[in-house]
Write a protein that holds these residues in place. Structure first.
Motif, PDB file in Angstrom:
ATOM      1  N   ALA A 100       0.839  -1.204   0.000  1.00  0.00           N
ATOM      2  CA  ALA A 100       0.000   0.000   0.000  1.00  0.00           C
ATOM      3  C   ALA A 100       0.873   1.253   0.000  1.00  0.00           C
ATOM      4  N   TYR A 101       1.949   1.221   0.780  1.00  0.00           N
ATOM      5  CA  TYR A 101       2.876   2.357   0.830  1.00  0.00           C
ATOM      6  C   TYR A 101       3.487   2.607  -0.552  1.00  0.00           C
ATOM      7  N   ALA A 102       4.013   1.542  -1.162  1.00  0.00           N
ATOM      8  CA  ALA A 102       4.682   1.680  -2.463  1.00  0.00           C
ATOM      9  C   ALA A 102       3.705   2.188  -3.523  1.00  0.00           C
ATOM     10  N   GLU A 103       2.484   1.676  -3.525  1.00  0.00           N
ATOM     11  CA  GLU A 103       1.469   2.124  -4.482  1.00  0.00           C
ATOM     12  C   GLU A 103       1.142   3.598  -4.254  1.00  0.00           C
ATOM     13  N   HIS A 104       1.017   4.004  -2.996  1.00  0.00           N
ATOM     14  CA  HIS A 104       0.729   5.412  -2.665  1.00  0.00           C
ATOM     15  C   HIS A 104       1.841   6.318  -3.194  1.00  0.00           C
ATOM     16  N   ILE A 105       3.089   5.946  -2.964  1.00  0.00           N
ATOM     17  CA  ILE A 105       4.223   6.771  -3.429  1.00  0.00           C
ATOM     18  C   ILE A 105       4.216   6.872  -4.945  1.00  0.00           C
ATOM     19  N   ARG A 106       4.017   5.749  -5.620  1.00  0.00           N
ATOM     20  CA  ARG A 106       4.010   5.767  -7.092  1.00  0.00           C
ATOM     21  C   ARG A 106       2.873   6.625  -7.645  1.00  0.00           C
ATOM     22  N   ARG A 107       1.716   6.558  -6.982  1.00  0.00           N
ATOM     23  CA  ARG A 107       0.533   7.264  -7.467  1.00  0.00           C
ATOM     24  C   ARG A 107       0.583   8.757  -7.146  1.00  0.00           C
ATOM     25  N   THR A 108       0.973   9.121  -5.940  1.00  0.00           N
ATOM     26  CA  THR A 108       0.872  10.520  -5.514  1.00  0.00           C
ATOM     27  C   THR A 108       2.197  11.278  -5.534  1.00  0.00           C
ATOM     28  N   HIS A 109       3.295  10.571  -5.590  1.00  0.00           N
ATOM     29  CA  HIS A 109       4.617  11.210  -5.609  1.00  0.00           C
ATOM     30  C   HIS A 109       5.481  10.554  -6.694  1.00  0.00           C
ATOM     31  N   PRO A 110       5.103  10.712  -7.968  1.00  0.00           N
ATOM     32  CA  PRO A 110       5.827  10.014  -9.039  1.00  0.00           C
ATOM     33  C   PRO A 110       7.295  10.410  -9.160  1.00  0.00           C
ATOM     34  N   ASP A 111       7.647  11.556  -8.583  1.00  0.00           N
ATOM     35  CA  ASP A 111       9.040  12.015  -8.648  1.00  0.00           C
ATOM     36  C   ASP A 111       9.913  11.362  -7.574  1.00  0.00           C
ATOM     37  N   ARG A 112       9.295  10.657  -6.617  1.00  0.00           N
ATOM     38  CA  ARG A 112      10.059  10.029  -5.527  1.00  0.00           C
ATOM     39  C   ARG A 112      10.144   8.523  -5.738  1.00  0.00           C
ATOM     40  N   GLU A 113      11.288   7.988  -5.383  1.00  0.00           N
ATOM     41  CA  GLU A 113      11.490   6.533  -5.426  1.00  0.00           C
ATOM     42  C   GLU A 113      11.030   5.971  -4.078  1.00  0.00           C
ATOM     43  N   PRO A 114      10.146   4.959  -4.078  1.00  0.00           N
ATOM     44  CA  PRO A 114       9.723   4.399  -2.784  1.00  0.00           C
ATOM     45  C   PRO A 114      10.890   3.703  -2.085  1.00  0.00           C
ATOM     46  N   MET A 115      10.829   3.675  -0.754  1.00  0.00           N
ATOM     47  CA  MET A 115      11.838   2.949   0.011  1.00  0.00           C
ATOM     48  C   MET A 115      11.771   1.475  -0.373  1.00  0.00           C
ATOM     49  N   THR A 116      12.860   0.771  -0.200  1.00  0.00           N
ATOM     50  CA  THR A 116      12.826  -0.678  -0.378  1.00  0.00           C
ATOM     51  C   THR A 116      12.021  -1.264   0.771  1.00  0.00           C
ATOM     52  N   GLU A 117      11.656  -2.515   0.659  1.00  0.00           N
ATOM     53  CA  GLU A 117      10.890  -3.147   1.727  1.00  0.00           C
ATOM     54  C   GLU A 117      11.681  -3.158   3.038  1.00  0.00           C
ATOM     55  N   THR A 118      12.984  -3.389   2.947  1.00  0.00           N
ATOM     56  CA  THR A 118      13.835  -3.382   4.145  1.00  0.00           C
ATOM     57  C   THR A 118      13.887  -1.991   4.758  1.00  0.00           C
ATOM     58  N   GLU A 119      14.056  -0.965   3.923  1.00  0.00           N
ATOM     59  CA  GLU A 119      14.076   0.410   4.424  1.00  0.00           C
ATOM     60  C   GLU A 119      12.743   0.785   5.071  1.00  0.00           C
ATOM     61  N   PHE A 120      11.647   0.359   4.439  1.00  0.00           N
ATOM     62  CA  PHE A 120      10.312   0.629   4.969  1.00  0.00           C
ATOM     63  C   PHE A 120      10.148  -0.020   6.338  1.00  0.00           C
ATOM     64  N   PHE A 121      10.554  -1.283   6.465  1.00  0.00           N
ATOM     65  CA  PHE A 121      10.464  -1.992   7.731  1.00  0.00           C
ATOM     66  C   PHE A 121      11.262  -1.261   8.805  1.00  0.00           C
ATOM     67  N   ARG A 122      12.496  -0.881   8.482  1.00  0.00           N
ATOM     68  CA  ARG A 122      13.366  -0.188   9.437  1.00  0.00           C
ATOM     69  C   ARG A 122      12.761   1.162   9.823  1.00  0.00           C
ATOM     70  N   ASN A 123      12.221   1.883   8.853  1.00  0.00           N
ATOM     71  CA  ASN A 123      11.591   3.172   9.114  1.00  0.00           C
ATOM     72  C   ASN A 123      10.424   3.027  10.086  1.00  0.00           C
ATOM     73  N   ARG A 124       9.582   2.034   9.899  1.00  0.00           N
ATOM     74  CA  ARG A 124       8.428   1.805  10.777  1.00  0.00           C
ATOM     75  C   ARG A 124       8.888   1.377  12.170  1.00  0.00           C
ATOM     76  N   GLU A 125       9.936   0.554  12.242  1.00  0.00           N
ATOM     77  CA  GLU A 125      10.475   0.149  13.539  1.00  0.00           C
ATOM     78  C   GLU A 125      11.023   1.367  14.282  1.00  0.00           C
ATOM     79  N   ASN A 126      11.783   2.204  13.584  1.00  0.00           N
ATOM     80  CA  ASN A 126      12.350   3.398  14.210  1.00  0.00           C
ATOM     81  C   ASN A 126      11.255   4.330  14.708  1.00  0.00           C
TER      82      ASN A 126
END
Length: 73
Positions: A33-59
């Motif tokens: 859902a996060y990756a789809e949101h970034i692609r849809r609403t922020h096409p100029d940004r590269e979504p975090m990798t799954e590992t980066e996303f996990f670490r970001n949520r943990e932090n």
């Protein structure tokens, strides 16, 4: 009477909802859902990798980077 396929589809949907809810309760969002949101609403940004996303949520969950110290709530 509902077909076996219909029941399997409903069970799959229920299972996904339960798993998504459990992830949210422990601070882990849905990467897809996060990756789809970034692609849809922020096409100029590269979504975090799954590992980066996990670490970001943990932090975020455990207050890493929070200058006022650990905060559970």
């Amino acid at each position: 009477m509902a077909s076996a396929q219909s029941f399997r589809d409903q069970l799959r949907t229920l299972t996904k909802c339960v798993c998504d809810g459990a992830r949210m309760m422990v601070g882990q969002g849905d990467y897809g859902a996060y990756a789809e949101h970034i692609r849809r609403t922020h096409p100029d940004r590269e979504p975090m990798t799954e590992t980066e996303f996990f670490r970001n949520r943990e932090n975020a969950r455990f207050g890493v980077g929070n200058t006022s110290g650990f905060r559970c709530c």
